[in-house]
Write an enzyme that holds these catalytic residues in place. Structure first.
Site, PDB file in Angstrom:
ATOM      1  N   GLY A  77       0.833  -1.198   0.000  1.00 46.55           N
ATOM      2  CA  GLY A  77       0.000   0.000   0.000  1.00 46.55           C
ATOM      3  C   GLY A  77       0.859   1.236   0.000  1.00 46.55           C
ATOM      4  N   ASN A  78       0.267   2.379   0.277  1.00 46.16           N
ATOM      5  CA  ASN A  78       1.049   3.613   0.366  1.00 46.16           C
ATOM      6  C   ASN A  78       0.378   4.565   1.343  1.00 46.16           C
ATOM      7  OD1 ASN A  78      -0.737   5.545  -1.195  1.00 46.16           O
ATOM      8  ND2 ASN A  78      -0.451   3.923  -2.711  1.00 46.16           N
TER       9      ASN A  78
END
Ligand code: C5P
Length: 225
Positions: free
Chosen positions: A29-30
């Site tokens: 993810g980020n």
């Protein structure tokens, strides 16, 4: 009340960070929270546009009056954006789309290796949704806006990188922000420079993400005039 200067326009905004699965419980993810994208959707709604939000992982609420399509991975977002963009007058890609995804999603949860070789996650490139919308699928009269989160480095300043990206991506407007030093992500403020497709500066905005959102819509209206 705001001037209804976006009335009659159908807009689609993407927001949040994509989730790229590794196994049934893990993902890449980020740090995107989706706040700038949500503010863009809210601002357009306040100014009279019909708004669709294509939301990946976000940790803020979606304001009432906005139609939402939930997505998870970059490929899900690509499909949802293709569909929404077919009828949209303005497309804004504010999402943080993963550039890479794990090549294979492991079917069962990856186990500890008890001192053995740790597993290797092989990545493959994701489609560039913005470039695809701008270069392949643009409909006549459609305005396409991208974002560029940049850091300055030995190769050039934040604006140097953003200018090169503006020319490469083919969007009508590129909103560049300096994300060095952990600024922007999760913050309620933002500071941006808005470039046209040649990389020339058309506006800059500094303040709340809501104020930045309104500045982006002002630039969209000028670009469409
Ligand atoms: O190339 P970079 O990821 O910095 O470009 C950022 C812009 O491109 C953003 O508007 C983002 O939403 C979009 N993007 C995309 N698909 C990708 C990567 C980025 O649409 N795979």
């Amino acid at each position: 009340v705001r001037p209804q200067d976006l009335a009659g326009l159908e807009v689609v905004v993407s927001a949040g960070g994509t989730i790229e699965p590794i196994d049934p419980v893990r993902f890449l993810g980020n740090s995107s929270t989706g706040r700038q994208g949500i503010e863009l959707a809210r601002a357009a709604h306040e100014r009279g546009a019909r708004v669709r939000l294509v939301a990946a992982s976000i940790d803020v609420d979606v304001p009432a009056g906005i139609e939402v399509t939930r997505v998870s991975s970059a490929r899900d977002m690509h499909a949802a954006m293709d569909t929404a963009a077919r009828t949209a007058d303005v497309v804004v890609m504010a999402a943080a789309v993963a550039d890479f995804r794990p090549k294979n999603v492991v079917r069962d949860k990856i186990k500890k290796t008890d001192g053995g070789e740790p597993p290797v996650v092989r990545l493959v490139e994701n489609p560039d949704i913005l470039a695809d919308l701008a270069h392949q699928r643009r409909r006549p009269g459609q305005t396409i806006v991208g974002f560029a989160a940049e850091t300055g480095d030995a190769e050039g300043t934040v604006l140097d990188h953003a200018r090169a990206k503006a020319r490469r991506k083919g969007a009508d407007l590129l909103v560049a922000n300096d994300v060095s030093g952990g600024r922007t992500f999760g913050s309620s403020d933002n500071s941006v420079t808005i470039l046209d497709r040649d990389g020339s500066t058309v506006a800059s905005a500094d303040g709340s993400k809501a104020a930045v959102a309104h500045a982006v819509w002002d630039a969209v209206l000028r670009a469409r005039a």
